[in-house]
Structure formats: structure tokens, C-alpha cells
Design a protein around this motif. Structure first.
Motif, mmCIF file in Angstrom:
data_model
loop_
_atom_site.group_PDB
_atom_site.id
_atom_site.type_symbol
_atom_site.label_atom_id
_atom_site.label_comp_id
_atom_site.label_asym_id
_atom_site.label_seq_id
_atom_site.Cartn_x
_atom_site.Cartn_y
_atom_site.Cartn_z
ATOM 1 N N TRP A 33 -8.433 7.545 -6.766
ATOM 2 C CA TRP A 33 -6.994 7.361 -6.675
ATOM 3 C C TRP A 33 -6.308 7.743 -7.980
ATOM 4 O O TRP A 33 -5.205 8.290 -7.968
ATOM 5 C CB TRP A 33 -6.669 5.930 -6.269
ATOM 6 C CG TRP A 33 -5.189 5.650 -6.188
ATOM 7 C CD1 TRP A 33 -4.511 4.663 -6.826
ATOM 8 C CD2 TRP A 33 -4.209 6.373 -5.425
ATOM 9 N NE1 TRP A 33 -3.173 4.727 -6.520
ATOM 10 C CE2 TRP A 33 -2.960 5.768 -5.663
ATOM 11 C CE3 TRP A 33 -4.271 7.478 -4.580
ATOM 12 C CZ2 TRP A 33 -1.777 6.233 -5.080
ATOM 13 C CZ3 TRP A 33 -3.096 7.946 -3.997
ATOM 14 C CH2 TRP A 33 -1.865 7.332 -4.241
ATOM 15 N N PRO A 55 -7.434 0.309 -4.554
ATOM 16 C CA PRO A 55 -8.206 1.097 -3.592
ATOM 17 C C PRO A 55 -9.363 0.281 -3.017
ATOM 18 O O PRO A 55 -10.056 -0.424 -3.754
ATOM 19 C CB PRO A 55 -8.699 2.283 -4.419
ATOM 20 C CG PRO A 55 -7.703 2.399 -5.524
ATOM 21 C CD PRO A 55 -7.318 0.984 -5.856
ATOM 22 N N LEU A 71 -11.683 5.120 -0.384
ATOM 23 C CA LEU A 71 -11.074 5.600 -1.621
ATOM 24 C C LEU A 71 -11.458 4.693 -2.787
ATOM 25 O O LEU A 71 -11.317 3.474 -2.714
ATOM 26 C CB LEU A 71 -9.557 5.629 -1.471
ATOM 27 C CG LEU A 71 -8.732 6.101 -2.664
ATOM 28 C CD1 LEU A 71 -8.952 7.590 -2.911
ATOM 29 C CD2 LEU A 71 -7.243 5.826 -2.421
ATOM 30 N N TRP A 79 1.216 4.348 -2.714
ATOM 31 C CA TRP A 79 0.970 5.734 -2.312
ATOM 32 C C TRP A 79 2.174 6.613 -2.612
ATOM 33 O O TRP A 79 2.027 7.737 -3.094
ATOM 34 C CB TRP A 79 0.653 5.794 -0.822
ATOM 35 C CG TRP A 79 -0.669 5.221 -0.435
ATOM 36 C CD1 TRP A 79 -1.589 4.653 -1.256
ATOM 37 C CD2 TRP A 79 -1.210 5.163 0.877
ATOM 38 N NE1 TRP A 79 -2.683 4.234 -0.531
ATOM 39 C CE2 TRP A 79 -2.480 4.538 0.792
ATOM 40 C CE3 TRP A 79 -0.755 5.557 2.128
ATOM 41 C CZ2 TRP A 79 -3.283 4.311 1.903
ATOM 42 C CZ3 TRP A 79 -1.557 5.338 3.248
ATOM 43 C CH2 TRP A 79 -2.812 4.727 3.134
ATOM 44 N N THR A 114 0.831 -1.201 0.000
ATOM 45 C CA THR A 114 0.000 0.000 0.000
ATOM 46 C C THR A 114 0.865 1.250 0.000
ATOM 47 O O THR A 114 0.650 2.174 -0.801
ATOM 48 C CB THR A 114 -0.929 -0.002 1.228
ATOM 49 O OG1 THR A 114 -1.794 -1.135 1.168
ATOM 50 C CG2 THR A 114 -1.762 1.265 1.282
ATOM 51 N N HIS A 137 -8.771 6.705 3.488
ATOM 52 C CA HIS A 137 -8.388 5.659 2.558
ATOM 53 C C HIS A 137 -9.395 4.518 2.508
ATOM 54 O O HIS A 137 -9.582 3.891 1.461
ATOM 55 C CB HIS A 137 -7.011 5.102 2.933
ATOM 56 C CG HIS A 137 -6.602 3.960 2.057
ATOM 57 N ND1 HIS A 137 -6.479 2.664 2.520
ATOM 58 C CD2 HIS A 137 -6.320 3.915 0.731
ATOM 59 C CE1 HIS A 137 -6.131 1.879 1.526
ATOM 60 N NE2 HIS A 137 -6.018 2.600 0.429
#
Length: 438
Positions: free
Chosen positions: A409, A429, A404, A25, A21, A401
Motif C-alpha cells: 500500500w 491493509p 494487500l 484509498w 477504508t 485488497h
């Protein structure tokens, strides 16, 4: 633009796959996270702490330490490893509230409860050395809904606030007189008065709503209660054993006078101001939804008024005017481009003007849960961010998040970093099902 993401509980969703993750990001332009609430979920649904509280910290503040309770050492270990990974990337790390617990001082000695909260902050920062500071949601916030909604309403002394008002020297009797007078005034508005005074400025507005000395006394008390908390909390920070950054999340600037969250003072005292760029309809905390409820309540109290006149009253009190919207029905048709170009732009400019570009980091969301608002589209998110960037914004936080979507995203990653590759075997996501699931 630089992105932060709110790592919202349940924290368990991150503990076993945080590296994949965080890699995604980082590629998408994320440079900071806010983590919270600081709790795990036990086998029976109970809340468990993310760290062991130090009783000595609370004793040093003159309050009783929190009671010992069940813990989950394995989750605590994974949580620390997750924060270590985030820190190794050079990310800015803040916690959402402080954890811990403990006792409190008498209201006469600590009318805003900031000393006991400072003990919790110190406990949290000692246990989580990776964190730069804490973010407080709604510091000092006073109610802003005209009718009872989401636990409160404007025309009341908030339950539990009586002792604080008294400790600060305010007369509860006079406060109630001010509330009662304004409630009576808001039930007695006429079409002629609205036409004559609603658009004629501050003094005309005071006459329209019959703002007398008791109403001003009540409004001033609300403001002093809010600013007292903001100032008191900031005053505690230098006494901690290391630099701890302080962030606050106020309602968007249009509501800040009503909630008594002065952006100038918060910007002066806090390290970060996270305005709620919340614009959705219905639910709670969204600008459209709040304004619609004001219009409906004013109309319910004054059925002789037209809907348009109730919009004019709401503008006179709140200062909010929605472009291309003149009825409640039109609010269900989505957001016209002018809304982003005018309202979102202005809200961002006001926030920056009150503090600074470096401190302003809007808390951006698009409805749904946990706010229960009508969902806004990824296109709406794009327009919020574009209008904010045009207004001078350089950073924002996406809340949160757990909700999301893939489209959102893509909007964020294209704007802030490398566009997401939509690999279903990689990061995905959480609010959009993977292709293999349907």
C-alpha cells in the motif's frame, strides 16, 4: 498513475467500515473499484445474493428466472450504501462477473451462452445502478498448461465444450486427431531437431512440432470458440437498457495466442482490457510458474533433452525468454531487474499497442492467495508498476485488497496519491498485522 482496487469477497469485511477504508484509498490515489464476487456468506456458509433478482428480466430474454432463495436484507442495504459512497466520490465502479442466475437456451440457439449471461448482466445492472459495467475474468479463455494443472490442460477438448464445438460445425473426431498428433510430436523431440529448428522462426517451429492440417484445424477451432464468445458477449451490450461497460481479463500478452484471447479483438469490442500482470512462480496463472511447468513437462516427455533445450522449446512455442535465467534452479532466486525492464515492459507495450492506453488497465498481483504462488515482494510490485509506467501505462488495478500488505500500500499510495501515514488507529491493509497485535 491512477489506481483501482479489487474489492474481493467476502464482502462482509467492508460493510461496517467502508468509509474509513475508502477515505484512505481516495487519499492514496484510488479512482476505481471492481467489486465481486457478488455474494454474501450465510450463517451456514452458503452463498447469498447481494440483491433480489427480477424475474421479468430473464423472461424478456426468453429464459427461466432464477429460483427464489434465502437473502439477507440488512447486508443488502449496507452493500447499497457502500456503493453509494463510492459513487459519491466519482469513482469508476465495475462488478466482477454478473450475479443472478436463471436458465439457458439450447446450445444450438446460443452456442456461447451469451444470451443467458446477458440476462444476468441486465439483472445486475438494474439492481446496482451505481455500477458502470461488468468485468469478465478470462473471456473465451482456452487452456494453456501443457500438463494438467488448475483444472485443465492444453491437449484436450475441455469437458463440456463438445456440444459447443459441434454446434459451431467442427468435427470432434478431427479435433481429437489434431490433439493426438501434437501429443505424439511433443513426445518425440530430439536434441538435433531442437538445435536445428527451435530458434529458426515460425516455419521451422511448425516442422519441429510437426504441425499438420489436423493440428491447425484444432488450433483454429479453439480460436474461433474464444473469439465467438468475446464477439457474442459484446454484441449483447447494445441491447441492454442502458450503457453497460464491458471489461475482460486475459492472461498476459505472452500467453494470449495460446489462450486464444486476441487483444486486438478484445480491445476493439470491449471497453476495458485488464491484462493479468501475474509473474510469480508456482501457484497458477503466474508467468514464471507456467513457463517452469512447460519446461518440466517437455523434459519429462523427452528425457534425452537438456533443461536448456526444453527452455528453447518453450520459447519456440510461447515466445517467452527470461533474462538471466537458463535453468529451473535460477527461477527460484527471484526476479532480476532485467525481467521488469524487458519482460514486464514488453508485455505492457504489447497490450497498449493492441488496443489503447485508455483501455488497458492491468490486473496486478504479487502471488500468495488466491493464486497460491510464491510471494513477490513490495519491491517487485514497485518494479512492475515502474516498468509498466515507462511503457506508457496510466492506470492499473491491484488484485486484491484482501491480501494487500502495508509495504504494497505504501508503494501504491506513493506512486498514485498521498503516501499512507501508517496510523495503527486508522486504516490498515488487511494482510499486515497492526503493531498492537504482536
Amino acid at each position: 498513475m491512477e489506481a483501482w482496487i479489487f474489492v474481493h469477497d467476502p464482502l462482509e469485511r467492508y460493510l461496517d467500515d467502508y468509509k474509513r477504508t475508502f477515505d484512505a484509498w481516495e487519499a492514496g490515489g484510488v479512482r476505481g473499484i471492481v467489486v465481486g464476487y457478488l455474494r454474501f456468506i450465510g450463517e451456514n456458509g452458503e452463498n447469498l445474493p447481494t440483491f433480489h433478482s427480477d424475474p421479468a428480466v430473464y423472461k424478456s430474454f426468453g429464459i427461466a428466472p432464477p429460483a427464489e432463495g434465502p437473502r439477507d436484507p440488512e447486508k443488502e442495504k449496507k452493500f447499497q450504501a457502500m456503493l453509494d459512497d463510492a459513487a459519491s466520490r466519482g469513482w469508476h465502479i465495475m462488478t466482477f462477473y454478473a450475479a443472478g442466475g436463471g436458465g439457458s437456451l439450447p446450445v444450438e440457439d446460443d452456442p456461447h451462452g451469451v444470451i443467458s449471461y446477458a440476462a444476468r448482466i441486465q439483472d445486475t445492472m438494474n439492481a446496482l445502478p451505481q455500477a458502470h459495467g461488468i468485468v469478465q475474468d478470462g473471456p473465451g479463455e482456452q487452456h494453456y498448461e501443457l500438463a494438467f494443472h488448475h483444472g485443465g490442460e492444453l491437449l484436450e477438448i475441455r469437458p463440456g465444450s463438445e456440444e459447443r464445438f459441434s454446434a459451431l460445425g467442427f468435427s470432434l473426431e478431427r479435433l481429437q486427431r489434431g490433439i493426438d498428433h501434437l501429443r505424439t510430436s511433443l513426445h518425440g523431440l530430439t536434441p538435433a531437431a531442437v538445435r536445428y529448428q527451435a530458434a529458426a522462426g515460425t516455419l521451422a517451429g511448425m516442422q519441429l512440432f510437426d504441425i499438420n492440417e489436423d493440428v491447425i484445424y484444432w488450433l483454429r477451432a479453439r480460436r474461433e470458440l474464444a473469439l465467438g464468445y468475446i464477439e457474442g458477449l459484446a454484441e449483447q451490450m447494445p441491447g441492454l437498457n442502458r450503457k453497460v461497460e464491458l471489461g475482460g481479463i486475459p492472461r498476459t500478452a505472452a500467453f494470449s495466442s495460446l489462450t486464444c484471447q486476441d487483444y486486438v479483438e478484445m480491445g476493439r469490442l470491449f471497453d476495458y482490457v485488464f491484462p493479468k500482470h501475474y509473474y510469480w512462480h508456482r501457484g497458477f496463472d503466474g508467468l514464471y510458474g507456467t513457463l517452469a511447468r512447460w519446461v518440466k513437462q517437455l523434459n519429462a516427455w523427452n528425457p534425452q533433452l537438456s533443461e536448456a533445450q526444453c527452455f528453447a522449446l518453450a520459447k519456440a512455442w510461447l515466445g517467452i525468454e527470461l533474462p538471466n535465467v537458463s535453468s529451473l534452479a535460477e527461477m527460484d532466486l527471484g526476479f532480476p531487474p532485467a525481467f521488469f525492464e524487458q519482460v514486464v515492459y514488453t508485455e505492457t507495450r504489447r497490450a497498449i499497442a493492441a488496443s489503447s492506453t485508455e483501455k488497458v488497465l492491468p490486473w496486478v498481483d504479487t502471488g500468495r492467495m488466491p493464486h497460491g504462488g510464491d510471494p513477490m515482494t513490495a519491491g517487485d510490485l514497485h518494479q512492475i508498476l515502474q516498468a509498466s509506467q515507462t511503457a506508457g501505462l496510466t492506470q492499473f488495478l491491484f488484485h486484491n485488497h484482501g491480501h494487500l500488505t502495508a509495504s504494497e500500500w505504501q508503494v501504491i499510495s506513493r506512486l498514485c496519491g498521498k503516501p499512507w501515514d501508517e496510523d495503527p488507529t486508522g486504516y490498515w491493509p488487511p494482510s499486515t498485522p497492526k503493531p498492537a497485535s504482536f
